[in-house]
Design an enzyme around this catalytic site. Structure first.
Site, PDB file in Angstrom:
ATOM      1  N   THR A 156      -6.230  -0.303  -5.849  1.00  0.00           N
ATOM      2  CA  THR A 156      -6.314   0.272  -4.548  1.00  0.00           C
ATOM      3  C   THR A 156      -7.309   1.468  -4.788  1.00  0.00           C
ATOM      4  OG1 THR A 156      -4.082  -0.308  -4.053  1.00  0.00           O
ATOM      5  CG2 THR A 156      -4.842   1.598  -2.850  1.00  0.00           C
ATOM      6  N   HIS A 276      -5.484   0.231   4.442  1.00  0.00           N
ATOM      7  CA  HIS A 276      -4.064   0.507   3.983  1.00  0.00           C
ATOM      8  C   HIS A 276      -3.073   0.455   5.263  1.00  0.00           C
ATOM      9  CE1 HIS A 276      -3.028   2.311   0.411  1.00  0.00           C
ATOM     10  NE2 HIS A 276      -1.625   2.734   1.013  1.00  0.00           N
TER      11      HIS A 276
END
Length: 387
Positions: A156, A276
């Site tokens: 991420t 996200h």
């Protein structure tokens, strides 16, 4: 038992059964929540092209994501605190995904540890890591994922610093939670959830507590979390993490064509177009709106997936038709988990699969791998002209 026909049906049950602080954690975005809302509303702008008198027999939604066979191109996204939506939540979600034939991605910030999930599943799952400053911890964490047989690492990139989520602050959601009179009263009314949580030993962050230096209990976790994320992250650091893993790598959090090109240059196996879930940069474009520009930028150099905003099989179809090779569901499977545990996750996957299969047929296609822009009606200026 109510009849479940949509993800929204599961969402209503999830809200009724799960404590407010954990439900809100899943169903919220940062700041004004503009991006959170537009992730879903922008899908609604795209229409579908109906075709008739087309042979609809022998349909298939089977495909591949990073070389792995999947029953449909939908993976369960990494979601932190999944084990607080339902007791042993990550294990339950992983088992449901395994049985359905789709990938499950375990978050670094999961309640159940890598080892816990591996012990309760038979097939490899994917593991997601944040970019943390502690190099030794990262090496150990990645090594643990390798030892557990994880088949891909999801890195991420869009959480060097955390976007502010107002609901979490107001609810006292932290590590450990800061209970208020209101939250204690709310917890006291969620008997089925509470009984399940009392019966499990997994209530803290299993990948962190007892593994990160100085983090031996929930109380010491907060200080570690505040300092852990690497604000100095750059592409050289991403390359280092990829080298640590030395296997299939998926880079998550790409929302810009230039960043997509850099990810492709590094040799990533796939990138995930994602904001996200609207939980980081509020005011950013939705994932579906930036997807075409990223597809154009990287072509076939890297597999492109899409995350953020998918709540139905029709959304999956639209993303695939716009050029994505795979998609991810986060809130949709969490709604199922919070509503009915493992059965709820299976139900969420069944709902999405049926919607995908039926819609594909009515658009005149029998194979999910043949979906393209020809099945869509995209409004002029959908991608926008931004100075």
């Amino acid at each position: 038992m109510p009849v479940i026909t949509t993800i929204d049906d599961l969402k209503r049950l999830h809200k009724r059964r799960t404590p407010k602080m954990f439900y809100d954690y899943a169903e919220s975005g940062s700041w004004t929540e503009q991006t959170f809302r537009e992730n879903t509303s922008d899908f609604d702008e795209i229409r579908l092209r109906q075709r008739v008198a087309v042979d609809m027999t022998n349909r298939t939604t089977a495909s591949q994501m990073v070389g792995e066979d999947v029953s449909m191109p939908v993976a369960l996204a990494p979601v932190g605190l999944t084990g607080m939506q339902a007791a042993d939540g990550e294990i339950k979600a992983a088992r449901a995904a395994e049985k359905f034939g789709v990938p499950f991605t375990l978050s670094t910030m999961s309640i159940c540890s890598i080892e816990d999930v591996a012990a309760h599943t038979e097939k490899p799952f994917w593991f997601q890591v944040y970019t943390l400053k502690d190099d030794e911890f990262m090496k150990r964490l990645i090594g643990r994922a390798r030892d557990a047989g994880c088949s891909a690492l999801v890195i991420t990139l869009d959480l060097q610093i955390m976007g502010q989520r107002h609901k979490d602050l107001k609810n006292g959601l932290s590590a450990p939670p800061k209970f208020t009179l209101a939250s204690i009263a709310d917890l006291a009314t969620r008997w089925p959830w509470g009984i399940e949580m009392l019966q499990t030993k997994r209530r803290f962050f299993g990948n962190i507590v007892g593994h990160a230096q100085g983090v031996s209990n929930a109380s010491s976790l907060a200080a570690w979390t505040a300092e852990a994320f690497d604000h100095a992250l750059d592409w050289a650091r991403v390359a280092e993490l990829m080298k640590m893993w030395d296997g299939k790598v998926i880079l998550k959090g790409i929302l810009d064509a230039d960043d997509a090109r850099k990810a492709a240059d590094l040799g990533a196996d796939a990138i995930i177009v994602s904001n996200h879930g609207g939980r980081q940069l509020d005011g950013a474009l939705s994932s579906i709106k930036v997807l075409p520009s990223i597809i154009e930028a990287v072509g076939d150099r890297v597999e492109v997936h899409l995350d953020s905003g998918i709540r139905s099989g029709q959304d999956v179809l639209k993303a695939l038709a716009m050029g994505a090779k795979g998609t991810y569901i986060g809130r949709a499977f969490v709604n199922g988990l919070g509503a009915m545990g493992e059965k709820g996750v299976t139900t969420a996957l069944e709902v999405i699969h049926k919607e995908l299969d039926t819609t594909m047929a009515l658009c005149g296609r029998r194979d999910v791998k043949t979906l393209d822009r020809d099945v869509l009606l995209v409004p002029e200026g959908f991608e926008g002209r931004w100075a």
